[in-house]
Scaffold this motif. Structure first.
Motif, short mmCIF file in Angstrom:
data_model
loop_
_atom_site.label_atom_id
_atom_site.label_comp_id
_atom_site.label_asym_id
_atom_site.label_seq_id
_atom_site.Cartn_x
_atom_site.Cartn_y
_atom_site.Cartn_z
N PRO A 51 0.83 -1.22 0.00
CA PRO A 51 0.00 0.00 0.00
C PRO A 51 0.86 1.25 0.00
O PRO A 51 1.91 1.30 0.63
CB PRO A 51 -0.80 -0.13 1.30
N VAL A 52 0.42 2.25 -0.72
CA VAL A 52 1.11 3.53 -0.78
C VAL A 52 0.11 4.64 -0.47
O VAL A 52 -1.10 4.49 -0.66
CB VAL A 52 1.77 3.78 -2.15
N GLY A 53 0.63 5.77 0.03
CA GLY A 53 -0.20 6.90 0.38
C GLY A 53 -0.23 7.94 -0.72
O GLY A 53 0.23 7.70 -1.84
N PRO A 54 -0.74 9.14 -0.41
CA PRO A 54 -0.82 10.21 -1.41
C PRO A 54 0.56 10.56 -1.96
O PRO A 54 1.51 10.73 -1.21
CB PRO A 54 -1.43 11.38 -0.63
N GLY A 55 0.65 10.66 -3.26
CA GLY A 55 1.92 10.99 -3.90
C GLY A 55 2.83 9.81 -4.09
O GLY A 55 3.89 9.93 -4.72
N GLY A 56 2.47 8.65 -3.56
CA GLY A 56 3.31 7.46 -3.70
C GLY A 56 2.96 6.66 -4.93
O GLY A 56 1.99 6.94 -5.63
N GLY A 57 3.75 5.66 -5.19
CA GLY A 57 3.49 4.76 -6.31
C GLY A 57 4.61 4.70 -7.33
O GLY A 57 4.66 3.75 -8.11
N GLU A 58 5.53 5.67 -7.31
CA GLU A 58 6.65 5.61 -8.26
C GLU A 58 7.55 4.43 -7.91
O GLU A 58 7.97 4.27 -6.76
CB GLU A 58 7.45 6.90 -8.22
N LEU A 59 7.85 3.62 -8.89
CA LEU A 59 8.61 2.39 -8.67
C LEU A 59 9.88 2.43 -9.51
O LEU A 59 9.82 2.57 -10.74
CB LEU A 59 7.78 1.16 -9.04
N THR A 60 11.02 2.34 -8.84
CA THR A 60 12.29 2.27 -9.53
C THR A 60 12.78 0.82 -9.51
O THR A 60 12.05 -0.08 -9.11
CB THR A 60 13.33 3.20 -8.88
N SER A 61 14.03 0.60 -9.91
CA SER A 61 14.54 -0.76 -9.98
C SER A 61 14.65 -1.40 -8.60
O SER A 61 14.55 -2.61 -8.48
CB SER A 61 15.91 -0.77 -10.66
N ASN A 62 14.87 -0.61 -7.56
CA ASN A 62 15.05 -1.21 -6.24
C ASN A 62 14.40 -0.42 -5.12
O ASN A 62 14.77 -0.56 -3.96
CB ASN A 62 16.55 -1.36 -5.93
N ALA A 63 13.43 0.43 -5.41
CA ALA A 63 12.76 1.21 -4.37
C ALA A 63 11.37 1.62 -4.83
O ALA A 63 11.10 1.75 -6.02
CB ALA A 63 13.59 2.45 -4.01
N LEU A 64 10.49 1.80 -3.84
CA LEU A 64 9.11 2.20 -4.09
C LEU A 64 8.81 3.46 -3.28
O LEU A 64 9.06 3.50 -2.07
CB LEU A 64 8.14 1.09 -3.69
N CYS A 65 8.31 4.50 -3.93
CA CYS A 65 7.93 5.73 -3.24
C CYS A 65 6.60 5.47 -2.53
O CYS A 65 5.59 5.17 -3.17
CB CYS A 65 7.81 6.89 -4.21
N VAL A 66 6.61 5.60 -1.20
CA VAL A 66 5.42 5.31 -0.41
C VAL A 66 4.51 6.52 -0.30
O VAL A 66 3.28 6.39 -0.35
CB VAL A 66 5.82 4.82 1.00
N ALA A 67 5.08 7.72 -0.17
CA ALA A 67 4.26 8.92 -0.03
C ALA A 67 5.11 10.14 -0.28
O ALA A 67 6.35 10.10 -0.20
CB ALA A 67 3.61 9.00 1.35
N ARG A 68 4.45 11.25 -0.57
CA ARG A 68 5.09 12.54 -0.76
C ARG A 68 4.48 13.51 0.25
O ARG A 68 3.25 13.61 0.34
CB ARG A 68 4.88 13.02 -2.20
N VAL A 69 5.33 14.22 0.97
CA VAL A 69 4.88 15.06 2.08
C VAL A 69 5.33 16.49 1.85
O VAL A 69 6.53 16.74 1.63
CB VAL A 69 5.43 14.55 3.43
N GLU A 70 4.39 17.42 1.89
CA GLU A 70 4.68 18.85 1.82
C GLU A 70 3.76 19.55 2.82
O GLU A 70 2.56 19.68 2.57
CB GLU A 70 4.44 19.40 0.41
N ILE A 71 4.30 19.99 3.93
CA ILE A 71 3.47 20.62 4.95
C ILE A 71 2.88 21.93 4.43
O ILE A 71 1.71 22.23 4.68
CB ILE A 71 4.29 20.87 6.23
N ALA A 72 3.68 22.72 3.71
CA ALA A 72 3.18 24.00 3.21
C ALA A 72 2.00 23.79 2.27
O ALA A 72 1.01 24.54 2.32
CB ALA A 72 4.31 24.75 2.50
N THR A 73 2.06 22.77 1.41
CA THR A 73 0.96 22.50 0.49
C THR A 73 -0.28 22.03 1.25
O THR A 73 -1.40 22.42 0.93
CB THR A 73 1.38 21.43 -0.53
N ALA A 74 -0.09 21.21 2.28
CA ALA A 74 -1.22 20.74 3.08
C ALA A 74 -1.89 21.90 3.81
O ALA A 74 -3.12 21.96 3.91
CB ALA A 74 -0.74 19.68 4.06
N LEU A 75 -1.10 22.82 4.34
CA LEU A 75 -1.68 23.98 5.03
C LEU A 75 -2.42 24.88 4.06
O LEU A 75 -3.47 25.43 4.39
CB LEU A 75 -0.56 24.75 5.73
N ARG A 76 -1.88 25.06 2.87
CA ARG A 76 -2.56 25.88 1.87
C ARG A 76 -3.89 25.26 1.47
O ARG A 76 -4.88 25.97 1.25
CB ARG A 76 -1.65 26.07 0.66
#
Length: 246
Positions: A51-76
């Protein structure tokens, strides 16, 4: 003669100690099929859904992006506050905003208070001493439950556009990020340099040690090491701030 004998003796004394290694017996090769063809290859391993969270899902040869976090964007998104808002650029401004959100929202996205109520709470918190404010921030952040997609241990890396020396010349790409400011703060508080540790105590330095007069502009990407070709990203259906614990 004496010189040669002494030289030989010295060479024997200076030789490094020898050790013996026993190699295991090798297994025989698979029998070849008639006609010289090799045996049929083993079936490919089944893919494992992660399972991946918001902004996640990018898959490289040996790693998976689980989520992308930006506090400033969330506050906006939540409060319509620009990164240059005096509420955020003031001393401990981010801490006051996060505590006000925790007090008014009750920790769940479904019970979000009106923006006006949050702003009034920020005015009240302005009178809270710094020590009490930081202590309450730590307790509020620590009480936020982890979503199901949050890994126990992972690595943290900057976004691709931050690694590209031409990123200032290109328009910023719109990507999904963690939408809740409180959950985003909880994730950031679990980051120890390049490592994400879910079960460790919150590190408030990531939320308080900010450049003077600026809001948190950084973007964090949480990456999970995976075996190549063995996993498949599974977007999480949980969109609340309190995802179920695994």
């Amino acid at each position: 003669m004496r010189t040669e004998r002494n030289a030989s003796t010295f060479a024997n004394m200076s030789a490094p100690p020898r050790s013996f290694v026993t190699l295991p017996r090798l297994a025989p090769c698979a029998a070849a099929e008639p006609g010289g063809a090799d045996a049929s290859p083993e079936p490919a391993p089944a893919l494992r859904d992660i399972p991946v969270g918001p902004g996640g899902g990018e898959l490289t040869s040996n790693a998976l992006c689980v989520a992308r976090v930006e506090i400033a964007t969330a506050l906006r998104s939540r409060l319509r506050l620009d990164a240059a808002s005096p509420l955020l650029t003031a001393h401990l401004g981010l801490a006051r905003v996060l505590v006000a959100l925790a007090r008014t929202d009750g920790g769940t996205r479904k019970s979000q208070a009106p923006i006006r109520a949050v702003l009034l709470e920020i005015d009240r918190i302005a009178q809270v001493p710094e020590g009490e404010l930081v202590h309450e921030l730590g307790e509020r952040i620590a009480s936020i439950a982890w979503p199901a997609w949050a890994p126990r241990v992972a690595f943290v890396a900057p976004p691709d556009d931050a690694r590209d020396p031409r990123h200032d010349e290109r328009p910023r790409r719109a990507t999904r990020v963690v939408h809740s400011p409180l959950l985003a703060a909880r994730l950031v508080a679990a980051i120890r340099e390049p490592v994400f540790l879910r079960n460790a105590a919150p590190t408030l330095a990531n939320l308080l040690d900010l450049p003077r007069g600026s809001a948190p502009p950084r973007t964090w990407q949480i990456w999970l090491p995976v075996a190549p070709g063995r996993v498949r990203p599974l977007p999480s259906a949980d969109r609340s701030i309190r995802g179920a614990n695994p």
